[in-house]
Design a protein around this motif. Structure first.
Motif, PDB file in Angstrom:
ATOM      1  N   SER A 160      -0.653  -9.405  -4.492  1.00  0.00           N
ATOM      2  CA  SER A 160      -0.337  -8.183  -5.241  1.00  0.00           C
ATOM      3  C   SER A 160      -1.239  -7.028  -4.827  1.00  0.00           C
ATOM      4  O   SER A 160      -0.796  -5.881  -4.710  1.00  0.00           O
ATOM      5  N   ARG A 161      -2.513  -7.305  -4.573  1.00  0.00           N
ATOM      6  CA  ARG A 161      -3.420  -6.246  -4.138  1.00  0.00           C
ATOM      7  C   ARG A 161      -3.040  -5.745  -2.734  1.00  0.00           C
ATOM      8  O   ARG A 161      -3.155  -4.555  -2.441  1.00  0.00           O
ATOM      9  N   THR A 162      -2.612  -6.658  -1.868  1.00  0.00           N
ATOM     10  CA  THR A 162      -2.181  -6.251  -0.528  1.00  0.00           C
ATOM     11  C   THR A 162      -0.937  -5.384  -0.604  1.00  0.00           C
ATOM     12  O   THR A 162      -0.817  -4.379   0.097  1.00  0.00           O
ATOM     13  N   VAL A 163       0.003  -5.769  -1.479  1.00  0.00           N
ATOM     14  CA  VAL A 163       1.214  -4.969  -1.666  1.00  0.00           C
ATOM     15  C   VAL A 163       0.847  -3.573  -2.159  1.00  0.00           C
ATOM     16  O   VAL A 163       1.355  -2.564  -1.647  1.00  0.00           O
ATOM     17  N   ASP A 164      -0.042  -3.487  -3.144  1.00  0.00           N
ATOM     18  CA  ASP A 164      -0.473  -2.187  -3.674  1.00  0.00           C
ATOM     19  C   ASP A 164      -1.061  -1.314  -2.573  1.00  0.00           C
ATOM     20  O   ASP A 164      -0.784  -0.111  -2.488  1.00  0.00           O
ATOM     21  N   PHE A 165      -1.883  -1.926  -1.730  1.00  0.00           N
ATOM     22  CA  PHE A 165      -2.538  -1.147  -0.676  1.00  0.00           C
ATOM     23  C   PHE A 165      -1.524  -0.643   0.345  1.00  0.00           C
ATOM     24  O   PHE A 165      -1.591   0.500   0.790  1.00  0.00           O
ATOM     25  N   LEU A 166      -0.564  -1.502   0.721  1.00  0.00           N
ATOM     26  CA  LEU A 166       0.411  -1.096   1.728  1.00  0.00           C
ATOM     27  C   LEU A 166       1.397  -0.069   1.184  1.00  0.00           C
ATOM     28  O   LEU A 166       1.840   0.821   1.899  1.00  0.00           O
ATOM     29  N   VAL A 167       1.757  -0.203  -0.089  1.00  0.00           N
ATOM     30  CA  VAL A 167       2.722   0.723  -0.674  1.00  0.00           C
ATOM     31  C   VAL A 167       2.070   2.073  -0.964  1.00  0.00           C
ATOM     32  O   VAL A 167       2.617   3.134  -0.667  1.00  0.00           O
ATOM     33  N   HIS A 168       0.870   2.040  -1.556  1.00  0.00           N
ATOM     34  CA  HIS A 168       0.189   3.282  -1.928  1.00  0.00           C
ATOM     35  C   HIS A 168      -0.865   3.697  -0.907  1.00  0.00           C
ATOM     36  O   HIS A 168      -1.088   4.874  -0.687  1.00  0.00           O
ATOM     37  N   GLY A 169      -1.524   2.702  -0.333  1.00  0.00           N
ATOM     38  CA  GLY A 169      -2.500   2.957   0.719  1.00  0.00           C
ATOM     39  C   GLY A 169      -3.684   3.778   0.259  1.00  0.00           C
ATOM     40  O   GLY A 169      -3.996   3.870  -0.919  1.00  0.00           O
ATOM     41  N   LEU A 170      -4.334   4.380   1.222  1.00  0.00           N
ATOM     42  CA  LEU A 170      -5.479   5.231   0.920  1.00  0.00           C
ATOM     43  C   LEU A 170      -5.047   6.528   0.256  1.00  0.00           C
ATOM     44  O   LEU A 170      -5.868   7.275  -0.246  1.00  0.00           O
ATOM     45  N   GLU A 171      -3.738   6.800   0.257  1.00  0.00           N
ATOM     46  CA  GLU A 171      -3.241   8.050  -0.290  1.00  0.00           C
ATOM     47  C   GLU A 171      -2.717   7.880  -1.711  1.00  0.00           C
ATOM     48  O   GLU A 171      -1.875   8.653  -2.156  1.00  0.00           O
ATOM     49  N   GLU A 172      -3.160   6.866  -2.410  1.00  0.00           N
ATOM     50  CA  GLU A 172      -2.796   6.734  -3.809  1.00  0.00           C
ATOM     51  C   GLU A 172      -3.410   7.906  -4.569  1.00  0.00           C
ATOM     52  O   GLU A 172      -4.607   8.151  -4.502  1.00  0.00           O
ATOM     53  N   TYR A 173      -2.590   8.636  -5.289  1.00  0.00           N
ATOM     54  CA  TYR A 173      -3.048   9.887  -5.884  1.00  0.00           C
ATOM     55  C   TYR A 173      -3.678   9.689  -7.257  1.00  0.00           C
ATOM     56  O   TYR A 173      -3.272   8.835  -8.036  1.00  0.00           O
ATOM     57  N   THR A 174      -4.658  10.516  -7.524  1.00  0.00           N
ATOM     58  CA  THR A 174      -5.398  10.495  -8.786  1.00  0.00           C
ATOM     59  C   THR A 174      -5.515  11.917  -9.315  1.00  0.00           C
ATOM     60  O   THR A 174      -5.759  12.850  -8.547  1.00  0.00           O
ATOM     61  N   ALA A 175      -5.327  12.086 -10.618  1.00  0.00           N
ATOM     62  CA  ALA A 175      -5.469  13.403 -11.246  1.00  0.00           C
ATOM     63  C   ALA A 175      -6.876  13.538 -11.825  1.00  0.00           C
ATOM     64  O   ALA A 175      -7.393  12.600 -12.439  1.00  0.00           O
ATOM     65  N   ILE A 176      -7.486  14.672 -11.603  1.00  0.00           N
ATOM     66  CA  ILE A 176      -8.809  14.961 -12.146  1.00  0.00           C
ATOM     67  C   ILE A 176      -8.716  16.208 -13.029  1.00  0.00           C
ATOM     68  O   ILE A 176      -8.224  17.256 -12.596  1.00  0.00           O
ATOM     69  N   ILE A 177      -9.165  16.078 -14.274  1.00  0.00           N
ATOM     70  CA  ILE A 177      -9.189  17.188 -15.225  1.00  0.00           C
ATOM     71  C   ILE A 177     -10.648  17.564 -15.479  1.00  0.00           C
ATOM     72  O   ILE A 177     -11.475  16.692 -15.773  1.00  0.00           O
ATOM     73  N   ILE A 178     -10.956  18.835 -15.337  1.00  0.00           N
ATOM     74  CA  ILE A 178     -12.341  19.308 -15.487  1.00  0.00           C
ATOM     75  C   ILE A 178     -12.372  20.413 -16.537  1.00  0.00           C
ATOM     76  O   ILE A 178     -11.615  21.385 -16.453  1.00  0.00           O
TER      77      ILE A 178
END
Length: 262
Positions: A162-180
């Motif tokens: 499951s972790r390998t699937v997550d990495f291949l599907v989202h990869g290093l470009e998995e997006y994160t929102a930051i609120i400041i």
């Protein structure tokens, strides 16, 4: 394919989902695994045709048929007798196959389709909840038929996959929102744009306790850039209130993809 025949089958470990059910039935009843994978996935492909369209169903059918053919005809060596290595690397190779299929617009396992259908008809269960419940049942059956140790290693296999699937599907470009939120939000905004070349959205907010108006910054970054944004905000204002939130997906706008290779 390599994960199944090169690692898991010789150790009697299984994966989750339809593949895990097929492996469990093959181990208990002695039916060929490739036949079970084909037969059990057929109704899920039919559901996928109705829910997600013809193109998805055809791609998935071809991917599953290819998996079955390779399992039936291609021989792989048993890579290692070590159970821990078998569970981890078997899961890795299985996850790699599933992840590449998903990136291509198909699935190698009908569990996700079933979970989607069930979650749509239920106001309580989400897709992740349905998959979790199905896999608890599968690994519980594995503990009964294959033994507790094999079931525990199978759970490890599932998590590695499951972790390998997550990495291949989202990869290093998995997006994160930051609120400041900070009194120095304008300076932080300018530095994020100048230093990190990231777009920032500004909301007009008001403190519920202080009743003071304040700009709220909203920025979408990849996981590699989280530390840069949060560190910059804290460098300007040590008391800045920063929220980091995972996103399922992000597209459009001026989202910049990171350059991974020069």
């Amino acid at each position: 394919m390599f994960g199944l025949k090169g690692f898991l089958l010789s150790s009697h470990f299984i994966d989750g989902g339809v593949t895990g059910v097929s492996m469990l039935l093959s181990a208990v009843l002695g039916f060929p695994l490739w036949i079970l994978i084909l037969v059990i996935n057929v109704p899920f492909i039919a559901v996928g045709y109705r829910q997600m369209g013809r193109k998805f169903a055809i791609k998935s059918a071809l991917a599953i048929a290819g998996l079955a053919i390779v399992l039936a005809l291609v021989k792989f060596p048993d890579v290692t007798p070590d159970k821990l290595l078998t569970a981890v690397f078997g899961g890795f190779f299985i996850g790699a196959g599933i992840g590449l299929a998903v990136r291509g617009g198909a699935v190698l396992d009908g569990t996700e389709i079933a979970a989607l259908v069930v979650s749509k008809s239920s106001s309580v269960l989400r897709v992740g909840d349905v998959i979790l419940i199905l896999n608890i049942i599968i690994f519980g059956a594995a503990a009964f038929f294959l033994g507790v140790e094999a079931a525990m290693y199978s759970i490890l296999t599932y998590f590695a996959a499951s972790r390998t699937v997550d990495f291949l599907v989202h990869g290093l470009e998995e997006y994160t929102a930051i609120i400041i939120m900070s009194p120095q939000s304008d300076e932080i905004r300018r530095e994020i744009i100048r230093t990190l070349n990231r777009a920032v959205t500004v909301y007009n907010g008001r403190g519920g306790l202080t009743d003071q108006t304040q700009d709220i910054l909203y920025c979408v970054v990849t996981r590699l850039e989280i530390r840069g944004v949060t560190g910059l905000a804290k460098e300007i204002d040590r008391d800045a209130f920063v929220i980091v939130q995972s996103l399922a997906d992000a597209s459009g706008g001026v989202i910049k993809r990171p350059v991974l290779h020069a």
